[in-house]
Design a protein around this motif. Structure first.
Motif, PDB file in Angstrom:
ATOM      1  N   GLU A  83     -49.612  -7.870 154.690  1.00 31.17           N
ATOM      2  CA  GLU A  83     -48.544  -7.616 153.724  1.00 31.17           C
ATOM      3  C   GLU A  83     -48.502  -8.642 152.594  1.00 31.17           C
ATOM      4  N   ILE A  84     -48.875  -9.890 152.875  1.00 28.11           N
ATOM      5  CA  ILE A  84     -48.832 -10.909 151.822  1.00 28.11           C
ATOM      6  C   ILE A  84     -49.986 -10.724 150.839  1.00 28.11           C
ATOM      7  N   THR A  87     -49.825  -7.423 148.687  1.00 27.84           N
ATOM      8  CA  THR A  87     -48.810  -7.378 147.627  1.00 27.84           C
ATOM      9  C   THR A  87     -49.075  -8.430 146.556  1.00 27.84           C
ATOM     10  N   ASN A 123     -43.939  -2.343 155.738  1.00 26.83           N
ATOM     11  CA  ASN A 123     -43.978  -3.760 155.384  1.00 26.83           C
ATOM     12  C   ASN A 123     -44.478  -3.970 153.959  1.00 26.83           C
ATOM     13  N   ASN A 127     -42.385  -5.951 151.053  1.00 26.83           N
ATOM     14  CA  ASN A 127     -42.936  -7.116 150.369  1.00 26.83           C
ATOM     15  C   ASN A 127     -43.071  -6.890 148.869  1.00 26.83           C
ATOM     16  N   ARG A 131     -41.229  -9.331 145.926  1.00 27.60           N
ATOM     17  CA  ARG A 131     -41.951  -9.948 144.808  1.00 27.60           C
ATOM     18  C   ARG A 131     -41.642  -9.264 143.472  1.00 27.60           C
TER      19      ARG A 131
END
Length: 496
Positions: A83-84, A87, A123, A127, A131
């Protein structure tokens, strides 16, 4: 048309480190193969990097799609996805982006072959919100290779609109004619959409037109006009040289003034002083620039030409701008529509403009003429230069994006058709039919204070248009459509 974007979507498959990377890789390859089998393979680029959890891998993928010339991005969850990293990839990609995810393939492979991307999309969306990253999410974002290929293809018109507006300059020649406050254009929302605006005077345009007198290109453009309209040497009207000179004036202005922008649209004050000074009307030239992918709206309708440009990007076809003009006479409805088409009388109306619709969108009776409304106050030979004819029958989407008087973005879209009914009138005109138009006209168009101009795409493009409007930042509550019978507008009288 070289004035609208050509999109190339970079497909980046992502993989979470606790899932087999081969799932994402194999599903990406199947997706690319499915797209190429059904659509144009030049639309997409397959990024060979499978991202795991590493932000370094994310940077490598970002550089790869940039180097490949991608101006749009598809983040494809081949499994649950990181997910990090995924995104961050969307955050740092400068251009429209979408997310979709792989469905599971078989009940016989739900242990090591289960990817859980259905879960991963949740997710990812969370995310993206954290952001403040805007991304297109399809209606059903999880699918097999063929279904995800369709999602990417559906993303193309959305991406063209977003990328086009981010690189668009609108050039206006004004001010608006008197009594045309309806075409007011608060420009703050243009900047919010990423559009640049250059406002010039009609005097600047006239000066440039005079400087084009004797231009060596005039003869060729006038001949092209004659060929388009089917004139022989004997029947060719003398006004074509003036119109050709004006067309070259607009094209040169657009090229010289678009600055750092890739695309341009224009809008002009087409009356009443225009006829006094130019000694013709600009309508036919406006239609010809549209054929080249450059909308030119009349009456300095800045949001009208913006709407036309959006329609160009969605449909990749010529559009037109019309007045939602007059009711269909009862005797015309009774004779030509009742019992022959599934429309109530209040579903019908006539869309009209003096003559700005492309010749390809007019029936066989198209011809050049004088502008009859202006001829009521000007000498007739000063009003030559309009294209007339009944608009071709077929499916249409009537729509508009507008900044309201209180600086809010508001829009509408309604699908319908132009009926094969002779209008017996003048200008570029057609008999339009949209289900529940009467209520839509009263409770959204009038109720929400829209002006009389509406843009027309020649086909049913409501789905793509709606998604594009949402993507560029229009609140879905401010996008109106023709509510079906039995579904009330918020201020509709329940006892009416």
């Amino acid at each position: 048309m070289n004035n609208i974007p050509v999109m190339k979507v970079g497909i980046v498959a992502v993989s979470r480190d606790c899932f087999p990377a081969s799932l994402a890789k194999n599903r990406r390859e199947a997706l690319v193969k499915a797209y190429a089998a059904k659509y144009d393979a030049k639309d997409i680029y397959e990024c060979p990097i499978t991202i795991i959890e590493s932000e370094t891998d994310m940077v490598n993928a970002l550089e790869d799609v940039k180097k490949a010339g991608c101006n749009a991005l598809c983040v494809y969850l081949g499994n649950f996805g990181p997910e990090i990293s995924e995104t961050l990839l969307a955050k740092h990609f400068e251009g429209p982006k979408m997310f979709c995810a792989a469905a599971e393939e078989s009940q016989n492979d739900l242990i090591d072959g289960r990817g859980d991307a259905y879960c991963g999309m949740l997710n990812a969306s969370y995310n993206l919100a954290l952001r403040n990253v805007k991304a297109y999410i399809p209606e059903n974002p999880v699918g097999n290779a063929e279904e995800c290929a369709d999602m990417i293809h559906d993303f193309l018109p959305v991406a063209r609109v977003a990328y086009g507006l981010a690189n668009l300059k609108i050039i206006s020649f004004g001010p608006r004619p008197a009594n045309f406050l309806a075409c007011n254009a608060p420009i703050k929302q243009l900047y919010n959409l990423g559009v640049e605006i250059e406002e010039e005077s009609e005097l600047d345009l006239f000066e440039s037109y005079q400087k084009h007198e004797g231009d060596s290109r005039i003869a060729a453009v006038a001949q092209d006009m004659a060929d388009e309209m089917g004139y022989t040497r004997e029947t060719r009207p003398a006004m074509l040289e003036k119109l050709a000179q004006y067309e070259l004036t607009l094209l040169d202005w657009a090229e010289e003034h678009k600055g750092y922008r890739k695309y341009v649209a224009m809008t002009t004050k087409c009356w009443p002083a225009f006829q006094d000074m130019f000694k013709f009307v600009p309508c036919y030239v406006n239609s010809r620039l549209m054929k080249q992918g450059i909308p030119v709206s009349c009456e300095v309708d800045i949001y009208g030409t913006l709407s036309e440009y959006i329609g160009l990007c969605v449909s990749q076809d010529e559009v037109t701008l019309l007045d939602i003009n007059n009711s269909v006479p009862h005797d015309m409805y009774d004779e030509s529509i009742r019992g022959k088409f599934d429309y109530k009388f209040t579903d019908t109306f006539m869309g009209f403009h003096c003559g700005n619709t492309c010749s390809s969108k007019l029936s066989a009776n198209k011809h050049l003429s004088f502008q009859r409304i202006m001829a009521r106050t000007h000498p007739q030979d000063w009003c030559d230069g309009t294209i007339e004819g009944d608009i071709i029958p077929g499916k249409i989407t009537f729509y508009r994006l507008q900044s309201t008087a209180d600086n809010k973005l508001r829009a509408y879209a309604a699908q319908g058709e132009v009926l094969p009914v002779a209008t017996r009138s003048f200008g570029s005109i057609g008999v339009f039919a949209i289900h529940e138009m009467g209520r839509f006209y009263r409770y959204w168009l009038i109720g929400k204070n829209f002006p009389h101009h509406g843009a027309v795409m020649f086909g049913h493009y409501g789905k793509a248009l709606y998604e594009a409007l949402k993507y560029i930042g229009v609140d879905p509550k401010e996008i109106g459509y023709n509510q079906p019978e039995g579904v009330r507008y918020e201020d509709e009288n329940p006892f009416a």
